[in-house]
Design an enzyme around this catalytic site. Sequence first.
Site, PDB file in Angstrom:
ATOM      1  N   LYS A   5       0.835  -1.204   0.000  1.00 23.85           N
ATOM      2  CA  LYS A   5       0.000   0.000   0.000  1.00 23.85           C
ATOM      3  C   LYS A   5       0.868   1.251   0.000  1.00 23.85           C
ATOM      4  CE  LYS A   5      -3.832   1.956   2.758  1.00 23.85           C
ATOM      5  NZ  LYS A   5      -4.666   1.724   3.958  1.00 23.85           N
ATOM      6  N   SER A  40      -9.359   2.300   2.834  1.00 26.57           N
ATOM      7  CA  SER A  40      -8.367   2.969   2.020  1.00 26.57           C
ATOM      8  C   SER A  40      -7.352   2.051   1.355  1.00 26.57           C
ATOM      9  CB  SER A  40      -7.616   4.000   2.873  1.00 26.57           C
ATOM     10  OG  SER A  40      -6.873   3.362   3.897  1.00 26.57           O
ATOM     11  N   SER A  53     -10.137   0.012   6.823  1.00 23.38           N
ATOM     12  CA  SER A  53      -9.449   0.149   5.544  1.00 23.38           C
ATOM     13  C   SER A  53      -8.864  -1.136   4.978  1.00 23.38           C
ATOM     14  CB  SER A  53      -8.332   1.193   5.663  1.00 23.38           C
ATOM     15  OG  SER A  53      -8.879   2.469   5.855  1.00 23.38           O
TER      16      SER A  53
END
Length: 503
Positions: free
Chosen positions: A94, A169, A193
Site C-alpha cells: 500500500k 483505504s 481500511s
Amino acid sequence: MTSSDDTTAVSSDDVTDVCYAPATTLAADIRRGERSPVTVVDAFLERIDRVNPEINAYVTVCEESAREAAAEAERAVERGDDLGPLHGVPVAIKDLNRVAGVRTTFGSPAFADHVPEEDDVVVSRLREAGAILLGKTNTPEFGRKTMTDNPVFGASGNPWDPNRTTGGSSGGSAAAVAAGLAPLALGSDAAGSIRIPSSACGVVGLLPDFGRVPAGPVRSDAFQEILPYTFFGPIARTVSDAALMLEAIAGPDASDPYGLPEPTESYQEAAREAPDLADLRIGYSPNFGDFAVSDAVSSAVESALEELSAAGATVEEIEVPFEGSWEERHDAIEWVLQSRYVGLYENLKRDADVDLLTIDEPITPEVRSRIRAGLELDTSTLATARRRRTAVYDAITASLADVDVLATPTLGRTAFGLDVTEPTVDGESVHRMHGWTLTWPLNLSGHPAVSIPVGFDDDGLPIGMQVVGDRLADREVVAAGAAIEDAIPWADAYPPTAIGGDR
C-alpha cells in the site's frame, strides 16, 4: 459460495495458473524447485501490464527491482540456501507504507516525488521472509476516505466492475489481489481500511490483534496508532494465504510501544487445523447495533450462516449491547481521527516543511476539513470519546461471552459507482464515509477480525461477512475464518478482469 450467473461465466480453467494460484501453493512450489521465481514474477508483471490500466490498482510498478530479486531468489533455491516462508512470492505494498528507494506518495500531491530512505518495519519483514515487492498500490490521500481515489493518481476501479469503487483505504491492494495482480498485499486499517475493500472486491482481509504487526520505525509520534486503533495486516484470496503472510510480519519491534509478544502458536497451523463446525459457536448481529444493511447483503450473509448451521455450527442471533446511539459512537471515532490528523498536520509542518492547510497543491478536501475540525477539539471532547470507546469495547466483549466469534456483514451495501459521493443503503441516506461500513467500531475497541466473501448481489458484486474475535484471540479468528471458508468455498470465483481485462 453462491453467485449470479454472470459471475460464474469465468471458470478456473480459464484463469492463469500462476496469477490465481494460492500464495501457499506458490511458496511451497518455489521451495521445492517446482516453480521458478523468475517465471512467477514475469507472469505477474505481464498481467499487471495488461490489466492494471483498467483498474488502476498499482500506482508504481517496481519491474526492474522485482526481476532482479526474482533472479536472486532463483539462485538461492539452486544453491540450497535457507529460504524464508515467502521466498519468491510476489507482494503488493500500500502506498501509505514506506519502501526504501521507491516512490511513496501517501496519495498526496505534496509527496508526489517522495522517495523514502528506509523501509517500514512491516516491509522489511516481508523482504526478510523472501517476498518480492511488485509495487505500490493506490490509496486515498493519507488514507482519509473509505473510497480509493486521490489527486495524484485518480480512482481505482473494482475488478468486478471498474466503474465501481474498490472501497478504501487499501483499495488498490484489494483490487490487485482480486484481479490476480498479486497473491498477497499489505493493508492498514484505522476505520475499516483492510476490511472495507476486501469485502467490496471479494477477497479476504485479516485484522490481527492490535500491536501484532508493528508500526514504524519512521514516525514522529509512536503513540498515534491508538487514535483510533490502527492495524496492519494481510489481504489475500484465502484465509490460509493471509495466515502465511501474517506469520511473516507478526512480532514485536522496539520502535513500536504497543507491540505484542512473539506469537507462541502458528497462524498457518490455525488455518490448517480449523475447528470442526460442530464445535464452532457463532453469534450473529444482523446490523451490528444499528447500522443500515441492504436486503441483498442481509440475504447473502444469512444464507451463508444457514449453510454453516446445516453443516453443524451453532448459530444464534445476538444483540450487541451498545450504549447510546450510532451517532454518539460515530462522534467518538471522528474525534479521535481528527486528533490524529492534527498530529499528521503538525508533524508534516515540522519534519517535511509542508503545511497542508496553506500549500497550493490540490489537497483532498476531507483531509483539510478533518485537520481544521481537529484544531477545534478540546480535552473534554476527547475525554468523552474515550468514555464512549470504553463502552464500545465493553459491549463487543460482552457479546462474545457465550460464543466463539461474532458475525456481522462487513458492509451495509455492495460497491457503488465511482461517481457516487453520497452512497445510500436501499435508498436510505447514510453517513457518506462511515454509514455503510460496519467496520469502525472495532477500531474503537481493538478486537481482531477477518472479512470473508460469502456471496454476490444481483449485479455480481461481492458481499463479505465480518468475523470478530475476542481481544488477543486473532489465532482463533484465523481458525474460525478457515472453517467458514472450507464450508463456503469461494476462491474459484473470478472477476471479469481474471481473463485479462476483457469485459
